[in-house]
Design an enzyme around this catalytic site. Structure first.
Site, PDB file in Angstrom:
ATOM      1  N   LYS A  35       5.780  -3.041   0.519  1.00 46.05           N
ATOM      2  CA  LYS A  35       6.025  -2.130  -0.609  1.00 46.05           C
ATOM      3  C   LYS A  35       6.528  -0.778  -0.093  1.00 46.05           C
ATOM      4  CE  LYS A  35       1.155  -0.864  -0.392  1.00 46.05           C
ATOM      5  NZ  LYS A  35      -0.187  -1.232  -0.861  1.00 46.05           N
ATOM      6  N   ARG A 130      -9.325  -0.155  -9.479  1.00 46.50           N
ATOM      7  CA  ARG A 130      -7.946   0.227  -9.738  1.00 46.50           C
ATOM      8  C   ARG A 130      -7.376  -0.929 -10.553  1.00 46.50           C
ATOM      9  NH1 ARG A 130      -4.274   1.590  -4.569  1.00 46.50           N
ATOM     10  NH2 ARG A 130      -4.312  -0.671  -4.528  1.00 46.50           N
ATOM     11  N   TYR A 255       8.937  31.757   8.053  1.00 49.67           N
ATOM     12  CA  TYR A 255       8.598  32.269   6.712  1.00 49.67           C
ATOM     13  C   TYR A 255       7.176  32.800   6.693  1.00 49.67           C
ATOM     14  CZ  TYR A 255      12.740  30.151   4.555  1.00 49.67           C
ATOM     15  OH  TYR A 255      14.007  29.826   4.198  1.00 49.67           O
ATOM     16  N   MET A 303      12.503  23.805   5.488  1.00 46.01           N
ATOM     17  CA  MET A 303      13.161  22.608   4.960  1.00 46.01           C
ATOM     18  C   MET A 303      13.932  21.841   6.037  1.00 46.01           C
ATOM     19  SD  MET A 303      15.883  22.248   1.836  1.00 46.01           S
ATOM     20  CE  MET A 303      14.823  22.915   0.588  1.00 46.01           C
TER      21      MET A 303
HETATM   22  C1  LIG Z   1      -0.970  -1.744   0.197  1.00 41.82           C
HETATM   23  C2  LIG Z   1      -1.833  -2.914   0.015  1.00 41.82           C
HETATM   24  C3  LIG Z   1      -2.190  -3.719   1.119  1.00 41.82           C
HETATM   25  C4  LIG Z   1      -1.872  -3.351   2.552  1.00 41.82           C
HETATM   26  O1  LIG Z   1      -2.723  -2.303   2.957  1.00 41.82           O
HETATM   27  P1  LIG Z   1      -2.684  -1.731   4.456  1.00 41.82           P
HETATM   28  O2  LIG Z   1      -3.812  -0.767   4.495  1.00 41.82           O
HETATM   29  O3  LIG Z   1      -1.377  -1.042   4.598  1.00 41.82           O
HETATM   30  O4  LIG Z   1      -2.832  -2.869   5.364  1.00 41.82           O
HETATM   31  C5  LIG Z   1      -2.878  -4.891   0.856  1.00 41.82           C
HETATM   32  N1  LIG Z   1      -3.224  -5.238  -0.401  1.00 41.82           N
HETATM   33  C6  LIG Z   1      -2.919  -4.472  -1.470  1.00 41.82           C
HETATM   34  C7  LIG Z   1      -3.351  -4.908  -2.838  1.00 41.82           C
HETATM   35  C8  LIG Z   1      -2.235  -3.276  -1.295  1.00 41.82           C
HETATM   36  O5  LIG Z   1      -1.958  -2.516  -2.358  1.00 41.82           O
END
Ligand SMILES: *Cc1c(COP(=O)(O)O)cnc(C)c1O
Length: 360
Positions: A35, A130, A255, A303
């Site tokens: 992802k 979640r 800055y 930046m």
């Molecule tokens: C992002 C995610 C993972 C992977 O998690 P890592 O900590 O990057 O290994 C696995 N399962 C779900 C449901 C996730 O959202």
């Protein structure tokens, strides 16, 4: 072309990390989590590198469609699934496997007529709170899906661990117990472990594991680094020195002028900043490698530039290569100096940064 800020991607390290991950769960099938543009490494690039995983996981439908459009043929789970009928139909059209996490989605599946059965994953909320069905709604949704003609059987079940990276924490044990007791008379393939779960929690290594961050060579545990886990970092973020100047003790840098030279200082300016994804909150004292030597960030990150104290690095020259994180400089260390996590640094590299692939 001469590159300023660029990210070198060692794709051989990805396959090394996958092999390392397999040693923890040799019998498990691997769902590689790619992802968020494969944690900033490039969705299609990483999918094409991971040729022999059993499935991919993405967060969103659009990511799954992008993989199919690029010709990726493996199974693809979409962790957020669909919110309406149109999105469900797109999952079916593209052969994507939605994660079912709410009774509303079960209803949508019951309403559609599909000629091809759709493969889904059912998600149980064991305490992360979640996504996922709560334990008391799980059995009824599972049996509704079992009798749903459009759903391919048997239905695999997953959950997600909230605290697997904290080894002494009692929450993971409770989540594992909840999973076991909720599924007590259901026999199907299951998936529990993210990277932390699969590196540290034996009971989480079931039929499927879902590594994300470990594939990219980063440790999920506080105070440890990828190499501590036998992993190799994939992304090395680099740029170069574009100016060097000598300042007097008492001169202010950057800055706000909140870093004051404590001594006569040889200051180096590097062409990288928060516009590239270098963290704006990196504090003075964050390590940076110049010619393989550790020097330190001083003053605020801007930046397009950062400043370094090069007083103890007298041979550094304009044009020299600088490493911001990666090989020789663990990203975990940079994250802690910037009060963030490696995940956020990797995802935050901006499109201005060119990705350069290497097989080392
Ligand atoms: C992002 C995610 C993972 C992977 O998690 P890592 O900590 O990057 O290994 C696995 N399962 C779900 C449901 C996730 O959202």
């Amino acid at each position: 072309m001469i590159l300023s800020a660029y990210a070198e991607l060692d794709l051989a390290a990805v396959t090394h990390n996958l092999a390392r991950i397999r040693t923890f769960a040799p019998k498990a099938k691997i769902m590689a989590v790619i992802k968020a543009n494969a944690y900033g490494h490039g969705l299609i690039r990483i999918a094409k590198t991971l040729t022999d995983v059993d499935a991919f996981a993405v967060a969103r439908l659009g990511e799954g469609i992008a993989l199919r459009d690029a010709g990726i043929r493996q199974r693809i789970a979409v962790l957020q699934g669909f919110v309406d009928r149109e999105e469900l139909e797109l999952h079916i059209r593209y052969g994507l496997e939605p994660v079912i996490h709410s009774p509303t989605q079960v209803e949508l599946l019951e309403q559609i007529a599909s000629t091809e059965p759709v493969s889904v994953w059912l998600k149980l909320d064991t305490g992360m709170h979640r996504l996922g069905l709560l334990a008391d709604e799980f059995a009824s949704c599972y049996s509704r899906l079992q009798s749903c003609r459009t759903v391919r059987q048997p239905i695999p079940v997953m959950t997600h661990l909230a605290n697997a990276d904290v080894l002494q924490d009692a929450i993971t044990g409770k989540q594992l117990d909840c999973f076991k007791s909720t599924l007590h008379d259901i026999h199907t393939e299951c998936s529990i472990a993210n990277s932390a779960g699969l590196l540290a929690w034996d009971a989480a290594r079931v039929e499927w594991v879902r590594p994300g961050i470990a594939l990219y060579g980063v440790s999920p545990f506080d105070g440890r680094t990828g190499p501590d886990e036998g992993l190799k970092s994939v992304m090395t973020f680099r740029s170069r020195l574009i100016a060097i100047k000598n300042l007097d003790a008492g001169d202010a840098v950057g800055y706000g002028g909140d870093w004051i030279c404590p001594r006569p200082t040889r200051l180096g300016i590097v062409s990288v900043g928060y516009g590239d994804g270098y963290p704006r909150h990196a504090q003075s004292g964050t390590p940076v490698l110049v010619c393989g030597r550790r020097v330190y960030l001083v003053g605020r990150v801007s930046m397009d530039m950062i400043s370094l104290d090069l007083t103890d690095c007298p041979d550094a020259r304009v044009g020299d290569e600088v490493t911001l994180w990666g090989k020789g400089l663990p990203i975990e260390e940079i994250a802690s100096h910037a009060s963030t996590i490696p995940y956020a640094l990797l995802c935050g590299v901006t499109p201005r940064v060119k990705m350069v692939e290497r097989w080392e």
